[in-house]
Design an enzyme around this catalytic site. Structure first.
Site, short mmCIF file in Angstrom:
data_model
loop_
_atom_site.label_atom_id
_atom_site.label_comp_id
_atom_site.label_asym_id
_atom_site.label_seq_id
_atom_site.Cartn_x
_atom_site.Cartn_y
_atom_site.Cartn_z
N ASN A 138 14.96 -5.62 -84.70
CA ASN A 138 14.82 -4.31 -83.87
C ASN A 138 13.86 -4.69 -82.67
O ASN A 138 12.62 -4.48 -83.03
CB ASN A 138 14.17 -2.98 -84.56
N TRP A 139 14.35 -4.79 -81.43
CA TRP A 139 13.44 -5.12 -80.53
C TRP A 139 12.81 -3.76 -79.77
O TRP A 139 11.90 -4.19 -78.84
CB TRP A 139 14.20 -5.74 -79.38
N LYS A 140 12.84 -2.85 -80.36
CA LYS A 140 12.25 -1.42 -79.79
C LYS A 140 12.31 -1.52 -78.28
O LYS A 140 13.21 -1.95 -77.49
CB LYS A 140 10.98 -1.54 -80.35
N HIS A 170 14.90 5.83 -87.11
CA HIS A 170 13.59 5.03 -87.19
C HIS A 170 12.56 5.88 -87.22
O HIS A 170 12.36 6.93 -86.41
CB HIS A 170 13.60 4.14 -85.87
N GLU A 174 11.37 1.64 -94.59
CA GLU A 174 10.26 1.15 -93.66
C GLU A 174 9.05 2.06 -93.92
O GLU A 174 9.02 3.13 -93.20
CB GLU A 174 10.76 1.25 -92.25
N GLY A 188 4.36 -2.50 -87.69
CA GLY A 188 3.28 -3.03 -86.78
C GLY A 188 2.14 -3.27 -86.90
O GLY A 188 0.97 -3.08 -86.29
N SER A 212 6.16 -5.31 -90.68
CA SER A 212 5.35 -6.44 -90.69
C SER A 212 6.07 -7.51 -91.51
O SER A 212 5.34 -8.27 -92.20
CB SER A 212 3.91 -6.01 -91.21
N GLY A 238 10.62 -5.99 -86.59
CA GLY A 238 10.26 -5.79 -85.29
C GLY A 238 9.64 -7.09 -84.61
O GLY A 238 10.42 -7.93 -83.93
N GLY A 239 8.49 -7.04 -84.29
CA GLY A 239 7.41 -7.82 -83.71
C GLY A 239 8.34 -9.48 -83.82
O GLY A 239 8.30 -10.14 -83.12
P1 13P Z 1 7.31 -4.52 -87.31
O1 13P Z 1 8.41 -5.85 -87.96
O2 13P Z 1 7.01 -5.10 -86.06
O3 13P Z 1 6.27 -4.21 -88.51
O4 13P Z 1 8.51 -3.37 -87.13
C1 13P Z 1 9.14 -2.82 -88.20
C2 13P Z 1 10.26 -2.02 -87.75
O5 13P Z 1 9.83 -0.98 -87.44
C3 13P Z 1 11.63 -2.46 -87.37
O6 13P Z 1 12.42 -1.54 -87.29
#
Ligand code: 13P
Length: 253
Positions: free
Chosen positions: A10-12, A98, A170, A176, A216, A237-238
């Site tokens: 998920n690149w946000k 989300h 999540e 994050g 994370s 995410g990250g």
């Molecule tokens: P992180 O992996 O950056 O914690 O983000 C998780 C997330 O929200 C994926 O949708």
């Protein structure tokens, strides 16, 4: 039959179009889809709306999901994107609910339910996110919160359609923050979610539904999650932003 594993990035609000296309080229050059196939892993990314069209064109077999969509077909909803618009560019997956949408847009499970029904009407797959805040976690409310999100979010979703839904657990406190939930917590909650799905759809159907953990997830911890009976993959995410890190995540599954 064993459930497939699923790695979804998920690149946000990250990556310009050029960066997103470069990621896709790296995926191709590093033969990530070949590696994924040999490991029985489904690979996907969710870029920003603006990059979706180009990523879809350069996806080379990656699943491409939007990060949200509207429940209405069209109308006066400034800044929103409809299923029909996504369909036009060949996108048929969407993340729904989300925690960042729930937090910043006050998106409720009822709204998520409307979105899920619109997606299903269009034959889309949805990745439906659930998870508790830090306060709820500290108050021991995790399962109550997740139960409401699952029951309301999936309200009136038929047994035929539930196969199109992937659930992502999540915990908001782990997103994050670098404070990933332990594999035991992830399994406890994902197993609980599968139990709820069993009550709704029966054991056989529930046993086929993919449930992901997110929060994370990094190359050095993904393996522990995937060892859990009810965790079928990760929503990342990250660590999904750079193709090298995405590759490491895949290799460590
Ligand atoms: P992180 O992996 O950056 O914690 O983000 C998780 C997330 O929200 C994926 O949708």
């Amino acid at each position: 039959m064993a459930r497939k594993k699923f790695l979804m990035g998920n690149w946000k609000m990250n990556h310009t179009i050029a960066e997103a296309v470069r990621f896709c080229e790296d995926v191709k050059n590093d033969s990530l889809l070949k590696i994924a196939r040999s490991k029985g892993v489904i690979l996907g990314v969710a870029p920003s709306y603006l990059s979706l069209y180009q990523v879809k064109r350069h996806a080379h077999g990656l699943i491409v999901a939007s990060q949200d969509c509207h429940y209405e077909e069209s109308g006066a909803y400034t800044s929103s994107v409809s299923c029909g618009m996504l369909e036009e560019i060949g996108v048929n997956w969407s993340i729904i609910g989300h925690s960042e949408r729930r937090t910043y847009d006050n998106e409720t499970s009822f709204v998520c339910n409307r979105k899920i029904h619109t997606l299903l009407k269009h034959g889309f797959h949805a990745i439906y996110c659930v998870g508790e805040t830090l306060k709820e976690y500290e108050q021991g409310l995790t399962k109550d919160v997740v139960k409401e999100q699952v029951l309301v979010g999936l309200m009136n979703v038929s047994k035929e359609d539930i196969g199109k839904i992937v659930i992502a657990y999540e915990p908001v406190w782990s997103i994050g923050t670098g404070k990933n939930a332990s594999a035991e917590i992830a399994e406890d909650v994902c197993g609980y979610i599968r139990g709820l799905l069993e009550e709704l759809y029966g054991k056989v159907t529930a046993s086929k539904i993919l449930i992901l953990y997110g929060g994370s997830v990094k190359p050095n911890n993904i393996h522990d999650y995937l060892l859990q009976a009810d965790v079928d993959g990760a929503l990342v995410g990250g660590a999904s932003l750079k193709s090298e890190s995405f590759k490491e995540l895949l290799e460590n599954i």
